[in-house]
Design an enzyme around this catalytic site. Structure first.
Site, PDB file in Angstrom:
ATOM      1  N   LYS A 219       0.861   3.938  -2.959  1.00 59.41           N
ATOM      2  CA  LYS A 219       0.625   5.403  -2.769  1.00 59.41           C
ATOM      3  C   LYS A 219       1.616   6.327  -2.849  1.00 59.41           C
ATOM      4  O   LYS A 219       1.251   7.546  -3.349  1.00 59.41           O
ATOM      5  CB  LYS A 219      -0.231   5.558  -1.237  1.00 59.41           C
ATOM      6  CG  LYS A 219      -1.472   4.795  -1.164  1.00 59.41           C
ATOM      7  CD  LYS A 219      -2.563   5.321  -2.012  1.00 59.41           C
ATOM      8  CE  LYS A 219      -3.798   4.968  -1.614  1.00 59.41           C
ATOM      9  NZ  LYS A 219      -4.865   5.313  -2.609  1.00 59.41           N
TER      10      LYS A 219
ATOM     11  N   TYR B 138       0.873  -1.175  -0.028  1.00 60.01           N
ATOM     12  CA  TYR B 138       0.018  -0.083   0.058  1.00 60.01           C
ATOM     13  C   TYR B 138       0.846   1.261  -0.118  1.00 60.01           C
ATOM     14  O   TYR B 138       0.510   2.306  -0.760  1.00 60.01           O
ATOM     15  CB  TYR B 138      -0.907  -0.099   1.140  1.00 60.01           C
ATOM     16  CG  TYR B 138      -1.977   1.025   1.419  1.00 60.01           C
ATOM     17  CD1 TYR B 138      -3.111   1.168   0.500  1.00 60.01           C
ATOM     18  CD2 TYR B 138      -1.996   2.020   2.263  1.00 60.01           C
ATOM     19  CE1 TYR B 138      -4.054   1.864   0.604  1.00 60.01           C
ATOM     20  CE2 TYR B 138      -2.896   3.054   2.323  1.00 60.01           C
ATOM     21  CZ  TYR B 138      -4.174   2.993   1.411  1.00 60.01           C
ATOM     22  OH  TYR B 138      -5.022   3.978   1.733  1.00 60.01           O
TER      23      TYR B 138
END
Length: 255
Positions: free
Chosen positions: A159, A155
């Site tokens: 991101k 993640y």
């Protein structure tokens, strides 16, 4: 008169949470809104709830943002049914959290495909319309986790990739009247964070209270906080802002 009268906004992952909050804000300010989500029934249900004004329209569209054909078909359907496209908010996302030694190939690929590949495919499909009309607004959802977070190697990487993607869009598309920016939320009270609390065996209120205590403003964020930032960045008031990432986290990273 709303800021987005006559505009068409597309929000991915908009059946709930931050996406639905953002779609709601655009509708309140006069836009016609396309709610995109993996499940078309959920997307249609959410679209029907939007507070449309002054003859604006909404549509719910099933879309797998990580699939080229699905992303391109969704954008073309928006243009056909709502009469154009002016705003794209790449919000669709998933989590597959685990420590690195436990993280599977599928955990990595799923998160990268939805967040990063999805933003790429949706933006590529929309930008040809934006460039042709010399106008477009793009907002990509990043996260404070881009700065690193235990158990979120996938993640965090996705991101931070979104931020690099956004800066490059600013460089490439600025001359065509297209602004591209990112928002990096901190803790936002949504079904997703409630599910994290459940997975950790912590009560929702306790989980939120701990998150509030960890930032200077001493409260958690809500979808409306992100929606307000997205509405500004997609407005003509922000036409001199591009390639930037705005952290909306209650100052959590100040320390």
């Amino acid at each position: 008169m709303g800021r987005f009268d006559g505009r068409v906004a597309v929000v991915t992952g908009a059946a709930r949470g931050i996406g639905f909050g953002t779609a709601t804000r655009f509708a309140e300010e006069g836009a016609s809104v396309a709610v995109l989500d993996l499940d078309e029934a959920s997307a249609a249900e959410a679209a029907a709830k939007l507070p449309l004004v002054d003859g604006a329209k909404s549509v719910g569209i099933g879309c797998d943002v990580s699939d080229t054909e699905s992303a391109e078909a969704a954008v073309e359907r928006v243009v056909a049914e709502l009469g154009g496209i002016h705003i794209l908010v790449n919000n669709a996302g998933v989590t597959r959290d685990n420590l690195l030694f436990k993280m599977t190939d599928d955990d990595w690929d799923m998160v990268m495909n939805v967040h990063l590949r999805g933003a790429f495919l949706m933006t590529r499909a929309a930008q040809k319309h934006f460039v042709a009309q010399k106008y477009g607004k793009i907002v990509n959802l990043s996260s404070v986790s881009a700065l690193g977070n235990r158990g979120q190697a996938n993640y965090s990487a996705a991101k931070m990739g979104v931020q690099g993607f956004t800066r490059t869009l600013g460089i490439e598309l600025g001359r065509y009247g297209v602004n591209a920016n990112a928002i990096a939320p901190g803790f936002i009270a949504t079904e997703m964070t409630d599910a994290t609390a459940a997975r950790l065996g912590v009560g929702v209120e306790e989980f939120r209270a701990a998150a509030a205590e960890a930032n200077p403003v001493k409260r958690v964020g809500y979808p409306e906080d992100i929606a307000a930032a997205a509405a500004f960045l997609c407005s003509d008031e922000a036409s001199y802002i591009t390639g930037q990432t705005l952290y909306v986290d209650g100052g959590a990273k100040l320390g």
